[in-house]
Design a protein around this motif. Structure first.
Motif, short mmCIF file in Angstrom:
data_model
loop_
_atom_site.label_atom_id
_atom_site.label_comp_id
_atom_site.label_asym_id
_atom_site.label_seq_id
_atom_site.Cartn_x
_atom_site.Cartn_y
_atom_site.Cartn_z
N CYS A 60 0.83 -1.22 0.00
CA CYS A 60 0.00 0.00 0.00
C CYS A 60 0.86 1.26 0.00
O CYS A 60 0.41 2.33 -0.39
CB CYS A 60 -0.92 0.00 1.21
N CYS A 128 -0.60 2.79 4.68
CA CYS A 128 -1.25 1.59 5.20
C CYS A 128 -1.58 1.77 6.69
O CYS A 128 -0.91 2.51 7.40
CB CYS A 128 -0.35 0.38 4.97
N ASP A 129 -2.60 1.03 7.12
CA ASP A 129 -3.27 1.29 8.39
C ASP A 129 -2.39 1.72 9.56
O ASP A 129 -2.63 2.75 10.18
CB ASP A 129 -4.03 0.03 8.85
N CYS A 201 -6.11 1.00 0.62
CA CYS A 201 -7.46 0.50 0.38
C CYS A 201 -8.38 1.65 -0.03
O CYS A 201 -8.35 2.73 0.57
CB CYS A 201 -8.01 -0.17 1.65
N ALA A 207 -7.06 2.75 6.58
CA ALA A 207 -6.09 3.66 5.98
C ALA A 207 -6.76 4.98 5.59
O ALA A 207 -6.25 6.07 5.91
CB ALA A 207 -5.44 3.01 4.76
FE1 FES Z 1 -2.79 -1.48 3.49
FE2 FES Z 1 -5.54 -1.55 3.39
S1 FES Z 1 -4.14 -3.19 3.68
S2 FES Z 1 -4.20 0.13 3.27
#
Ligand code: FES
Length: 580
Positions: A60, A128-129, A201, A207
């Motif tokens: 991501c 990413c999260d 995502c 995120a």
């Molecule tokens: Fe990385 Fe959703 S898994 S932003």
């Protein structure tokens, strides 16, 4: 009180490393010159650390290396000295046992990377999260001027003519396969369609929610959250942020000036309005803990209770982040909150202006994406905090992702002692369960899993799915992915592994859920509950060494942010002693 910029020029923190003619300074400066930096770059200009969570293993954030070049360009243009620094990067989709276990480790390591090196300001390159909260936590603890640049969401996914969201459709398709409504071949084909460009995502998952939180808190430039990763305007945003951080250092505009109680309340309300992830709760509590704002779960319920979810995005609604950007992005949502009297307009942002200054001219270009109030997905979109003898310190639920018919329900508990127990029994047709039951999962909290995995939205039993049932109440001490949905009660505190009441629920017990009255009740007598708790012993051994030991020994409950107890608070970024 209005922010008063510091005087410029003045001696900066980096001068302790780079200014003068002592042996130590020559050592620091001379070694830097092996990279070809001319003398005049060490003239007292702001040194900006670009803290980059790029990693091939964090897909991501895979484009952040390229994006950092734009940040650098902005820093050079504004007269700063950029230095890119790779930092701990935990991918939500790859890191085991769960990226959440390493959020605090990342924050710890990044805090020391900031403190131990000659930075005057920081650009937090995240996506990413867990990357967003870990860098914000570190920046809050160090309190050097800092600005967030997120990588931006992926483009829309499309499969068989349908708009498909990252994460959300993984859960949907997986359930459809189990229900016999989708073939395994189609599921495999969908894999590439869902995630078809660089970026995070594209749903309002964690995120995008944390990107929205960073913007609502005032820690990113206005409009940052929704710009797609591959849109050229994402690169412009990166360059402008690079320019801006140099001025923030000159002005000495720090996280503690921005991350006030008002800023957190703005972010909580924003989370309700966008139908944001439940994960933001635990992250925002942790960030507040780092900057010394006494934010509680009750603040989430109080501030979010009457917030309508006006953003029609998956997993609560229909669209994806790309359409949110085209509709005008987060400034439109913040403006709507302000017009409804639900935003502290004077909260300061990284721009040096107030949040209201930033959003007052925003325009909504698509009222099917950012909905009028009377068409809101739900009028009560904030995070509901339930309490009762099953969750004395609270548990949370996201009403906009839940089923209205389950918001008040009494059901028989079907208990899974841990995630392995769940996996072993859920597909068994002999499992005594129907859609009126309440699924209970234990030992998945911060200490339990360990790391508080995203398993709270456990899939329904196939025999229930085959009846066409799409939702059941699920209760756990786990988290769930921000891309997930359902009537899922999470973060139950104290957690089972810490001996909370969740640990002693038995299959066959009756549980009452009443979201309107914020009640979560295990229907046994107080005497019976106390007797069971007195008999309780932990289900699992604790780790004996390594980071897992440190984590289990020091992690706090989800109700206060699941930070490590010794990392709470703002320690600043003193220069420290030289060792040479
Ligand atoms: Fe990385 Fe959703 S898994 S932003």
């Amino acid at each position: 009180m209005a922010f008063k910029p510091a005087k410029w020029p003045r001696k900066l923190r980096s001068a302790e490393w780079y200014e003068g003619s002592t042996k130590d300074v020559i050592y620091h400066r001379g070694w830097m010159k092996n990279q070809g930096y001319p003398d005049d770059l060490f003239d007292g200009r702001p040194v900006i650390g670009i803290l980059n969570t790029w990693s091939d293993m964090t897909p991501c954030n895979g484009h952040l290396r390229e994006l950092a070049e734009k940040v650098k360009a902005g820093i050079w243009e504004a007269g700063g000295f950029p230095m890119e620094v790779p930092v701990f990067s935990a991918s939500e989709n790859t890191f085991r046992p769960t990226a959440m276990m390493f959020r605090n480790l990342a924050a710890l390591s990044i805090e020391e990377q900031i403190r131990g090196q000659p930075m005057d300001g920081c650009v937090l390159m995240v996506g990413c999260d867990k990357t967003t909260p870990s860098l914000l936590m570190a920046a809050a603890s160090c309190d050097l001027p800092s600005i967030v640049v997120t990588g931006g969401p992926m483009l829309n996914g499309w499969f068989q003519g349908e708009r498909v969201g990252a994460g959300t459709h993984l859960w949907r398709f997986s359930e459809a396969v189990k229900a016999g409504e989708m073939t395994q071949e189609d599921f495999l084909e969908a894999e590439s369609a869902v995630t078809r460009s660089s970026g995070t995502c594209n749903t309002m998952g964690t995120a995008s929610s944390m990107a929205s939180m960073a913007e609502a808190l005032g820690m990113a430039l206005s409009g940052n959250a929704a710009i797609p990763a591959v849109d050229s305007r994402r690169r412009v945003m990166a360059q402008l942020s690079g320019r801006r951080i140099v001025q923030m250092v000159k002005d000495d505009l720090k996280p503690s000036d921005i991350l006030t109680r008002e800023a957190f309340e703005n972010a909580i309300r924003c989370n309700g309005a966008v139908g944001g992830s439940t994960n933001t709760v635990v992250h925002m509590l942790a960030i507040a803990g780092r900057v010394g704002v006494d934010l509680t779960l009750d603040d989430w319920d109080r501030c979010g209770r009457d917030i309508a979810t006006i953003l029609n995005l998956q997993p609560s609604g229909k669209y994806l982040m790309e359409e949110f950007f085209y509709a005008g992005g987060l400034p439109v949502v913040l403006k709507r909150l302000a017009e409804g009297g639900k935003l502290h307009k004077t909260a300061l942002t990284v721009s040096g202006r107030t949040v209201w200054d930033e959003v007052k001219d925003a325009k909504n270009w698509n009222e099917d994406v950012i909905l009028p109030l009377d068409k809101a997905l739900t009028q009560k979109g904030g995070i509901a905090v339930l309490k009762g003898n099953l969750a004395p310190k609270g548990a949370i639920l996201k009403p906009s992702a839940a089923s209205p018919h389950l918001m008040q329900h009494r059901g028989r508990a079907v208990v899974f002692e841990d995630i392995d127990d769940y996996k072993a029994r859920i597909n068994d047709d002999a499992l005594d369960i129907d859609e009126t039951c309440i699924m209970v999962l234990k030992n998945c909290g911060p200490k339990g899993y360990p790391g508080m995995a995203e398993v709270g939205n456990m899939g329904l039993p196939p025999k229930v799915l085959k009846k066409g049932v799409k939702d059941m109440i699920r209760i756990s001490d786990a988290r769930m992915s921000g891309t997930a949905y359902g009537t899922v009660i999470l973060h139950t505190s104290p957690e089972a592994a810490a001996g909370g009441p969740l640990a002693v629920v038995r299959s066959g017990d009756m549980i009452e859920v009443d979201v309107e009255n914020r009640r979560l009740h295990l229907d046994i007598t107080e005497a019976e509950l106390q007797a069971r708790l007195a008999d309780w012993t932990p289900a699992h051994e604790r780790a004996e060494s390594g980071y897992a030991w440190l984590h289990q020994a020091h992690v706090e409950g989800a109700d206060t942010g699941a930070d490590l107890d010794f990392l709470k608070g703002c320690r600043g970024a003193p220069v420290g002693k030289d060792s040479h």
